[in-house]
Motif scaffolding. Structure first.
Motif: not given
Length: 454
Positions: A320, A323, A425-426
């Motif tokens: 993270f 990200e 995330n994703s």
């Protein structure tokens, strides 16, 4: 030689009537009153042969309303009588400079007054908000806790910070009591801790104590280590140090826990967590919340120093981190600056050592609501808040900065940065990312197991 003789003869009448100076010995006592300004002026004219011309009336200050209270006002004063008077131009220039300085001082005073008023308005607004929130928590939410705790309205109110009067109660309810600890059980372990304290020899050296505390076979020996650490807990408050009102109380809670969980023992950082709970809860309730809080997976992994689990938390944090803050992430990578350098201290004390106490309590509010995820989200919020500064630093300065954060950090700025952090995330949230890391670890262990190789 003749110079001093000549001067002495010329000034002899004056020396007799006025105090003189001597290189050695006492100065004769003053016999006459100070000379009048007119006499001084006449002597000056007779000595110099120059006539004193007073400045024009326009250059003089008339009707002096006040005496100069500072060196700033001295530029308006006339020169002494034995010096040439100011010219009209110089007097006007001094007047202009003085007016400018007075105007600047007034501007600063007005600005500071506005600042003070703004602070007072914000404080009153905050107090009114806390008072109105307290009424809602006491009358509506707490009586219907199970039905309202997960509602959107309560979560939004929770994010704004809990009123201090209900903070301890909400923390206790949010943390829960899965261990089913009772006040009576706390008294049992507290009495056991007191017996252990008595059994220790007073002649034991600190080195022996540390060796005993490190022993896995008898982690209860770390009771003596608590004494060394309590004095370092919130030293600026002076309430947990020896002789302070909360010293014995903190000692009791930590000692009872050490006997309750000898497999964990006492670890540095626990004293800060226990201290924050003591400030908001009664003794037995603080122990119950403390034991249950440290039984959560994240805290248990860190306080038991489970390296494999700690690495998983660090890995999830970095997912993270990259990200949300890609530039800062690469900057940290270039210096091989890993999360363990700064995260361990933050997680061990739940930010109570790193942040101002009132701000740390606000972090605790939402941590009790959202769980371990918010601890790492707060870490990312801190990095986001100081991103521009950290990008200009090298390894050593980054480590020093994150170890001791600025004291002027405010809750508004920090929580706005925390709110900007996306814990996704994703399309995977924190729990899913952490679970996938745990799954990959288990699969890796199977692939490297001797049975599979054979």
């Amino acid at each position: 030689r003749n110079f001093f003789t000549k001067r002495t003869k010329e000034l002899k009448p004056a020396v007799q009537s006025a105090p003189g100076w001597k290189l050695f010995g006492k100065v004769p006592p003053r016999e006459n009153l100070p000379k009048d300004s007119k006499i001084i002026q006449q002597e000056y004219e007779a000595r110099t042969g120059r006539m004193y011309k007073p400045p024009p009336p326009s250059a003089r200050r008339k009707n002096i309303e006040f005496e100069p209270l500072s060196t700033t006002a001295l530029i308006l004063e006339d020169r002494p009588a034995n010096l040439p008077a100011k010219s009209v131009e110089e007097a006007l220039r001094h007047r202009q400079e003085y007016d400018e300085m007075v105007a600047e001082a007034k501007k600063r005073e007005i600005k500071e007054a506005h600042k003070r008023k703004k602070i007072m308005r914000e404080r009153f607004k905050q107090e009114e908000s806390i008072a109105s929130a307290m009424v809602i928590w006491v009358n509506e939410i707490l009586p219907n806790w199970e039905g309202m705790r997960a509602t959107r309205r309560v979560r939004e109110l929770w994010w704004q910070g809990l009123p201090p009067s209900v903070r301890g109660k909400v923390w206790s309810l949010a943390v829960g009591n899965e261990l089913n600890i009772t006040p009576e059980l706390y008294e049992i372990f507290l009495s056991r801790a007191k017996e252990r304290w008595k059994s220790f020899s007073e002649t034991s050296s600190e080195n022996d104590i540390e060796d005993a505390g490190a022993s896995v076979a008898d982690r209860e020996a770390s009771l003596e280590l608590i004494k060394l650490d309590i004095s370092r807990t919130f030293p600026s408050l002076y309430i947990f140090q020896k002789g302070g009102p909360y010293h014995d109380l903190l000692h009791s809670v930590l000692g009872a826990y050490t006997c309750y969980r000898p497999d964990v023992g006492y670890v540095q950082g626990m004293s800060f967590i226990a201290a924050v709970l003591i400030l908001n809860l009664e003794e037995a309730d603080a122990f119950i919340a403390f034991a249950n809080l440290l039984n959560k997976p994240c805290q248990l992994a860190f306080f038991r120093v489970d390296h494999s689990m700690m690495l998983k938390y660090f890995a999830a944090f970095e997912v993270f981190f990259e990200e949300n803050l890609p530039k800062l992430f690469l900057h940290f990578k270039s210096y091989s600056l890993t999360p363990d350098i700064y995260l361990i201290d933050w997680i061990f004390t739940l930010y109570s050592k790193s942040l101002p106490l009132d701000l740390a309590c606000r972090v605790w509010d939402v941590f009790c609501r959202d769980g371990e995820e918010f601890l790492f989200r707060t870490g990312l919020g801190i990095l986001r808040l100081y991103e521009d500064i950290l990008l200009q630093m090298d390894f050593i300065h980054i480590a020093q900065f994150l170890t001791k954060l600025p004291e002027d950090i405010t809750s508004e700025k920090l929580f706005s940065c925390i709110a900007a952090i996306q814990m996704q995330n994703s399309n995977k949230k924190w729990a899913q990312v952490f679970a996938s890391l745990m799954k990959d670890n288990k699969e890796g262990d199977k692939n490297h197991s001797p049975a599979l190789k054979s």
